[in-house]
Design an enzyme around this catalytic site. Structure first.
Site, PDB file in Angstrom:
ATOM      1  N   ARG A   1      -0.895 -33.934 101.217  1.00 54.14           N
ATOM      2  CA  ARG A   1      -1.420 -33.070 101.665  1.00 54.14           C
ATOM      3  C   ARG A   1      -2.899 -33.377 102.384  1.00 54.14           C
ATOM      4  O   ARG A   1      -3.585 -34.241 101.810  1.00 54.14           O
ATOM      5  CB  ARG A   1      -1.797 -31.844 100.672  1.00 54.14           C
ATOM      6  CG  ARG A   1      -0.710 -31.097 100.287  1.00 54.14           C
ATOM      7  CD  ARG A   1      -1.175 -30.124  99.280  1.00 54.14           C
ATOM      8  NE  ARG A   1      -1.457 -30.532  97.813  1.00 54.14           N
ATOM      9  CZ  ARG A   1      -2.527 -30.728  97.593  1.00 54.14           C
ATOM     10  NH1 ARG A   1      -3.578 -30.372  98.199  1.00 54.14           N
ATOM     11  NH2 ARG A   1      -2.666 -31.109  96.270  1.00 54.14           N
TER      12      ARG A   1
ATOM     13  N   TYR B   1       5.577 -34.463 105.589  1.00 50.50           N
ATOM     14  CA  TYR B   1       5.404 -34.258 104.262  1.00 50.50           C
ATOM     15  C   TYR B   1       5.546 -32.951 103.462  1.00 50.50           C
ATOM     16  O   TYR B   1       4.751 -32.217 103.974  1.00 50.50           O
ATOM     17  CB  TYR B   1       4.086 -35.047 103.634  1.00 50.50           C
ATOM     18  CG  TYR B   1       3.667 -34.934 102.414  1.00 50.50           C
ATOM     19  CD1 TYR B   1       4.569 -35.744 101.476  1.00 50.50           C
ATOM     20  CD2 TYR B   1       2.916 -33.989 101.880  1.00 50.50           C
ATOM     21  CE1 TYR B   1       4.065 -35.451 100.053  1.00 50.50           C
ATOM     22  CE2 TYR B   1       2.526 -33.676 100.616  1.00 50.50           C
ATOM     23  CZ  TYR B   1       3.345 -34.502  99.774  1.00 50.50           C
ATOM     24  OH  TYR B   1       2.964 -34.414  98.478  1.00 50.50           O
ATOM     25  N   GLY B   2       6.090 -32.877 102.199  1.00 54.22           N
ATOM     26  CA  GLY B   2       6.448 -31.753 101.837  1.00 54.22           C
ATOM     27  C   GLY B   2       5.473 -30.670 101.607  1.00 54.22           C
ATOM     28  O   GLY B   2       5.320 -29.523 101.858  1.00 54.22           O
ATOM     29  N   GLY B   3       4.289 -31.376 101.220  1.00 52.10           N
ATOM     30  CA  GLY B   3       3.170 -30.316 100.748  1.00 52.10           C
ATOM     31  C   GLY B   3       2.702 -29.683 102.239  1.00 52.10           C
ATOM     32  O   GLY B   3       2.019 -28.532 101.963  1.00 52.10           O
TER      33      GLY B   3
ATOM     34  N   LYS C   1       2.843 -24.342  98.641  1.00 53.26           N
ATOM     35  CA  LYS C   1       1.423 -24.185  98.658  1.00 53.26           C
ATOM     36  C   LYS C   1       0.801 -23.280  99.678  1.00 53.26           C
ATOM     37  O   LYS C   1      -0.019 -22.238  99.305  1.00 53.26           O
ATOM     38  CB  LYS C   1       0.611 -25.340  98.860  1.00 53.26           C
ATOM     39  CG  LYS C   1       0.862 -26.507  97.911  1.00 53.26           C
ATOM     40  CD  LYS C   1       0.847 -26.039  96.564  1.00 53.26           C
ATOM     41  CE  LYS C   1       1.043 -27.388  95.690  1.00 53.26           C
ATOM     42  NZ  LYS C   1       0.936 -27.109  93.958  1.00 53.26           N
TER      43      LYS C   1
ATOM     44  N   HIS D   1      -1.716 -21.213  90.542  1.00 50.10           N
ATOM     45  CA  HIS D   1      -1.253 -22.623  90.393  1.00 50.10           C
ATOM     46  C   HIS D   1      -1.128 -22.955  88.895  1.00 50.10           C
ATOM     47  O   HIS D   1      -1.690 -23.748  88.214  1.00 50.10           O
ATOM     48  CB  HIS D   1      -2.491 -23.488  90.891  1.00 50.10           C
ATOM     49  CG  HIS D   1      -1.870 -24.866  91.194  1.00 50.10           C
ATOM     50  ND1 HIS D   1      -2.926 -26.055  91.222  1.00 50.10           N
ATOM     51  CD2 HIS D   1      -0.725 -25.553  91.299  1.00 50.10           C
ATOM     52  CE1 HIS D   1      -2.088 -27.353  91.495  1.00 50.10           C
ATOM     53  NE2 HIS D   1      -0.705 -26.909  91.581  1.00 50.10           N
TER      54      HIS D   1
ATOM     55  N   SER E   1      -3.813 -31.247  90.097  1.00 47.15           N
ATOM     56  CA  SER E   1      -2.857 -32.099  90.147  1.00 47.15           C
ATOM     57  C   SER E   1      -3.154 -33.372  89.103  1.00 47.15           C
ATOM     58  O   SER E   1      -4.458 -33.563  88.794  1.00 47.15           O
ATOM     59  CB  SER E   1      -3.011 -32.631  91.645  1.00 47.15           C
ATOM     60  OG  SER E   1      -2.684 -31.614  92.260  1.00 47.15           O
TER      61      SER E   1
ATOM     62  N   CYS F   1      -2.441 -33.904  85.832  1.00 43.86           N
ATOM     63  CA  CYS F   1      -2.923 -33.690  84.545  1.00 43.86           C
ATOM     64  C   CYS F   1      -1.604 -33.730  83.606  1.00 43.86           C
ATOM     65  O   CYS F   1      -1.507 -32.951  82.477  1.00 43.86           O
ATOM     66  CB  CYS F   1      -3.743 -32.400  84.557  1.00 43.86           C
ATOM     67  SG  CYS F   1      -5.367 -32.911  85.016  1.00 43.86           S
TER      68      CYS F   1
ATOM     69  N   ASN G   1       5.177 -32.276  82.886  1.00 41.96           N
ATOM     70  CA  ASN G   1       5.663 -32.801  81.781  1.00 41.96           C
ATOM     71  C   ASN G   1       5.519 -31.589  80.533  1.00 41.96           C
ATOM     72  O   ASN G   1       6.364 -31.565  79.711  1.00 41.96           O
ATOM     73  CB  ASN G   1       4.745 -33.881  81.216  1.00 41.96           C
ATOM     74  CG  ASN G   1       4.963 -34.910  82.126  1.00 41.96           C
ATOM     75  OD1 ASN G   1       5.775 -35.126  83.092  1.00 41.96           O
ATOM     76  ND2 ASN G   1       4.095 -36.128  82.164  1.00 41.96           N
TER      77      ASN G   1
ATOM     78  N   ASP H   1       4.757 -25.282  88.452  1.00 42.59           N
ATOM     79  CA  ASP H   1       3.824 -25.201  89.554  1.00 42.59           C
ATOM     80  C   ASP H   1       3.124 -23.875  90.047  1.00 42.59           C
ATOM     81  O   ASP H   1       1.897 -23.600  90.153  1.00 42.59           O
ATOM     82  CB  ASP H   1       4.129 -26.034  90.627  1.00 42.59           C
ATOM     83  CG  ASP H   1       3.212 -26.464  91.785  1.00 42.59           C
ATOM     84  OD1 ASP H   1       2.208 -27.066  91.357  1.00 42.59           O
ATOM     85  OD2 ASP H   1       3.237 -26.386  92.892  1.00 42.59           O
TER      86      ASP H   1
ATOM     87  N   ARG I   1       7.648 -38.330  95.343  1.00 42.12           N
ATOM     88  CA  ARG I   1       8.213 -37.064  94.806  1.00 42.12           C
ATOM     89  C   ARG I   1       9.666 -37.133  94.559  1.00 42.12           C
ATOM     90  O   ARG I   1      10.385 -37.707  95.170  1.00 42.12           O
ATOM     91  CB  ARG I   1       7.939 -35.984  95.710  1.00 42.12           C
ATOM     92  CG  ARG I   1       6.394 -35.856  96.165  1.00 42.12           C
ATOM     93  CD  ARG I   1       5.708 -35.146  95.280  1.00 42.12           C
ATOM     94  NE  ARG I   1       4.385 -35.067  95.390  1.00 42.12           N
ATOM     95  CZ  ARG I   1       3.503 -33.825  94.940  1.00 42.12           C
ATOM     96  NH1 ARG I   1       3.974 -32.936  94.324  1.00 42.12           N
ATOM     97  NH2 ARG I   1       2.320 -34.029  95.294  1.00 42.12           N
TER      98      ARG I   1
ATOM     99  N   ARG J   1      -8.626 -33.061  82.894  1.00 45.46           N
ATOM    100  CA  ARG J   1      -8.515 -34.495  82.407  1.00 45.46           C
ATOM    101  C   ARG J   1     -10.103 -34.865  82.201  1.00 45.46           C
ATOM    102  O   ARG J   1     -10.762 -35.016  83.215  1.00 45.46           O
ATOM    103  CB  ARG J   1      -7.996 -35.331  83.489  1.00 45.46           C
ATOM    104  CG  ARG J   1      -7.497 -36.681  83.222  1.00 45.46           C
ATOM    105  CD  ARG J   1      -6.891 -37.296  84.342  1.00 45.46           C
ATOM    106  NE  ARG J   1      -5.592 -37.343  84.253  1.00 45.46           N
ATOM    107  CZ  ARG J   1      -4.942 -38.077  83.855  1.00 45.46           C
ATOM    108  NH1 ARG J   1      -5.258 -39.209  83.048  1.00 45.46           N
ATOM    109  NH2 ARG J   1      -3.503 -37.957  83.976  1.00 45.46           N
TER     110      ARG J   1
ATOM    111  N   GLY K   1       4.830 -34.897  73.558  1.00 44.53           N
ATOM    112  CA  GLY K   1       5.463 -33.776  72.573  1.00 44.53           C
ATOM    113  C   GLY K   1       4.466 -33.505  71.554  1.00 44.53           C
ATOM    114  O   GLY K   1       4.650 -32.171  70.915  1.00 44.53           O
TER     115      GLY K   1
HETATM  116  C1  OXD Z   1      -0.120 -30.401  93.661  1.00 40.54           C
HETATM  117  C2  OXD Z   1       1.490 -30.345  93.807  1.00 40.54           C
HETATM  118  O1  OXD Z   1      -0.622 -31.327  94.412  1.00 40.54           O
HETATM  119  O2  OXD Z   1       1.968 -29.733  93.208  1.00 40.54           O
HETATM  120  O3  OXD Z   1      -0.648 -29.599  92.938  1.00 40.54           O
HETATM  121  O4  OXD Z   1       1.901 -31.153  94.725  1.00 40.54           O
HETATM  122 MN    MN Z   2       0.682 -28.133  92.389  1.00 37.14          MN
END
Ligand code: OXD
Ligand code: MN
Length: 650
Positions: A95, A254-256, A263, A283, A305, A307, A311, A330, A426, A457, A551
């Protein structure tokens, strides 16, 4: 008014090269008049060689994937089922925040006006008329030699009252194939749009869809050779016209920057619509958590992003008897229902997850789900037809296979001195392939949210978990989120402000956004959820993570769950309510230095207050809500009362 974004009623008679394809709504004559008009005007401007209205069928998808393979833009991954690899231009991998604009007549409505001489960190504004003029030049003839695809899509389950419809025009087959994964796309959406018009006949605007226009910005006049990955990196522009619900993106595949439902629509445009309509577009991941007795709660969580949002959303709890199920990883759209319960939907239909770092130990469910129907972008390719990235070393035996890196470097090894996969590479995978997808994930009413988590973080200063004293304090916690940049993003690590994890995604001024959040508490009958802050990333004096994470984070979720149930297991501290001693379940977990994990280090906390103060003074000197100033002062007072040595021992 420019034809690109005009919504005038004038019917333009132009000769459109409609490409008849397959069944359903690919026949343009069945388009609603205002959809047709939107397409016609942009055909007139962009001058594509053909127009294809997407019906979303699997035949159509196959045709597009085959075309992409023939063009050399996708490689089929023979090791998996219906998976493909795309490699973008190295200049088109992420992005571009500095090329992303919110366009409102009044700058103050798009971004808070910063202190004189200071650059805003909270977005970029441009005058809508100026932007139109700029875009008109860029889009004039930009699709020459290419097909314009018309993608009708729904953000949210098509029948959900919380869902919103968009129509994206694009000249990229990669975008169509990816939008088919990331959104509900095709004929059913056009049908729903027609129904909505009938329902709204006497009450609302008839053209209630978000208009999205995208071009890779590389026209193909006769004789011009195409690029392997067409794009126009020098000229990338992504513009959001708030007043007209229009998104325009130029120059990047690019996807973003190009999957405009994500987004651009589901965060920037939707957050502005949400403010006007009294809900929230955030978000945030959404997860369901069930205790051993079978009681279930839903949590929404915002993290910057890198963090570990994906997961956490799919986590395998280490605590026996606990279950975590994923609603989304997301974005959350949240609205109070008539009983005052906050309810959330995941507006997306797919995961667009960062590949590096994803592994059987960090996210086993993701590793399973990506083996079918996935489009990978900028990961490495193995000679047995699979994929590889940094973090997968334990998942794959590389001794008998060779690796081609994302840039095409053959026989890549970890000693090559380069990355196998781009740090922002990605996977794009349908949501319903996740083994722990929540049974309610497509519930049109949304799932009930009982807790909101913020996090970042933070190697120092911030404890493993703390809870807001009240809603206003919780809003302050979101407003003051900071997070360490990862080495992948920048060579020099630094702690950056990322309020609500929305810094790159605010659709309107952060000052107004704060007012909106603060006002929710006063909505009639609204039961605002509890707010928490978590930090999995605190380090010891030797630079090692103190908390094992992944976990084991279920232990923190358990504490949050119990707080939501009303258990008296929290006590006040300078930052907020922290766990009383021995209330975090440590059974089966070896030694963890809980003392350091929860230590209130006075100089660090004082420095935190200074950083927040500076951020507010420089970035929002005029429009900061009073409530935020009050919260900052209260925090400062609480810190001042701390003794000078470490305190608050567990
Ligand atoms: C981000 C994403 O950058 O989800 O937050 O791609
Ligand atoms: Mn995101």
């Amino acid at each position: 008014m420019l034809s690109l974004i005009s919504v005038s009623r004038r019917v333009v008679r132009i000769n459109i090269p409609w490409r008849r394809y397959s069944s359903g709504y690919s026949d343009w004559t069945s388009l609603r008049p205002h959809v047709k008009e939107f397409v016609e005007k942009n055909v007139e401007l962009c001058k594509p060689a053909a127009v294809h209205v997407c019906d979303g069928s699997s035949e159509e998808n196959e045709m597009l994937l085959n075309k992409l393979v023939e063009q050399g833009r996708l490689t089929k991954l023979t090791k998996y089922n219906n998976c493909y690899l795309a490699r973008t231009s190295p200049e088109d991998v992420a992005r571009l925040e500095e090329r992303t604009f919110i366009c409102t007549p009044n700058e103050r409505d798009a971004i808070p006006i910063p202190k004189k001489g200071i650059k805003s960190q909270l977005g970029y504004w441009k005058d809508p008329d100026e932007m139109e003029t700029e875009l008109r030049k860029k889009f004039s003839g930009c699709m020459e030699g290419r097909t314009m695809y018309v993608i009708p899509f729904s953000m949210g389950p098509i029948d959900s009252p919380l869902a919103k419809i968009g129509i994206q025009l694009t000249d990229s087959e990669y975008v169509v194939a990816s939008m088919r994964i990331m959104t509900r796309m095709g004929s059913d959406v056009l049908k729903r749009l027609g129904e909505q018009e009938k329902e709204r006949m006497f009450t609302a605007r008839k053209d209630a869809f978000v208009r999205c226009v995208h071009s890779v910005g590389y026209p193909l006049p006769p004789g011009k050779k195409d690029l392997e990955w067409p794009c126009n990196p020098q000229d990338v522009t992504i513009a959001h016209f708030l007043e007209r619900n229009i998104i325009v993106s130029y120059g990047s595949g690019y996807g973003g920057n190009s999957l405009l439902g994500k987004k651009c629509f589901a965060l920037r445009i939707a957050s502005s619509i949400a403010r006007n309509e009294g809900w929230l577009a955030e978000h945030m991941l959404i997860l369901g958590i069930t205790n051993p007795e079978g009681k279930k709660r839903y949590i929404a969580a915002a993290f910057p992003s890198a963090c570990g949002k994906t997961n956490l959303a799919m986590m395998k709890p280490s605590l026996p008897g606990w279950k975590v199920e994923c609603v989304g990883d997301d974005i959350a759209w949240m609205k109070f229902d008539s009983k005052g319960q906050l309810r959330a939907i995941n507006p997306e239909n797919g995961f667009f997850g960062v590949a590096p770092g994803t592994s059987s130990s960090s996210n086993p469910h993701a590793m399973d789900m990506i083996k079918a129907n996935t489009i990978f972008t900028n990961v490495a390719h193995t000679s047995d037809g699979g994929v590889f990235w940094e973090g997968m070393e334990k998942d794959i035996d590389l001794s008998n296979i060779s690796v081609t890196s994302w840039t095409g470097e053959e026989n890549w090894t970890k000693d090559s001195g380069t990355k196998a996969a781009h740090p922002n590479s990605r996977f794009c995978t349908p949501t319903n392939q996740c083994a722990v997808i929540d049974p309610q994930w497509e519930d049109s009413a949304g799932v009930p949210i009982d807790a909101i988590l913020f996090g970042g973080r933070r190697p120092t200063t911030i404890p493993l978990v703390y809870e807001a004293f009240n809603w206003q304090h919780g809003v302050f916690m979101g407003a003051t989120m900071r997070s360490e940049t990862t080495a992948a993003a920048k060579l020099k690590k630094e702690i950056r402000h990322d309020p609500f994890a929305m810094k790159p995604f605010f659709g309107y001024s952060f000052a107004q956004y704060l007012e909106h959040w603060l006002s929710l508490e006063n909505r009639k009958a609204a039961k605002v959820p509890k707010i928490f802050y978590v930090n999995w990333f605190r380090k010891d004096a030797d630079g090692n993570f103190i908390w094992p994470g992944f976990g084991e984070n279920s232990r923190v979720l358990e504490w949050i769950f119990r707080r939501v149930e009303g258990e008296n297991i929290a006590k006040g501290s300078a930052l907020g309510m922290v766990p009383k001693p021995n209330t975090i379940n440590m059974q089966g977990l070896g030694d963890v230095d809980m003392q350091t994990l929860f230590a209130d280090n006075k100089p660090d906390l004082e420095a935190e207050v200074e950083a927040i103060k500076k951020f507010f003074q420089e970035q929002i000197p005029e429009d900061l809500p009073k409530a935020m100033k009050q919260e900052l002062e209260s925090l400062q007072d609480r810190i001042a009362k701390l003794p000078n040595a470490d305190h608050n021992k567990q």
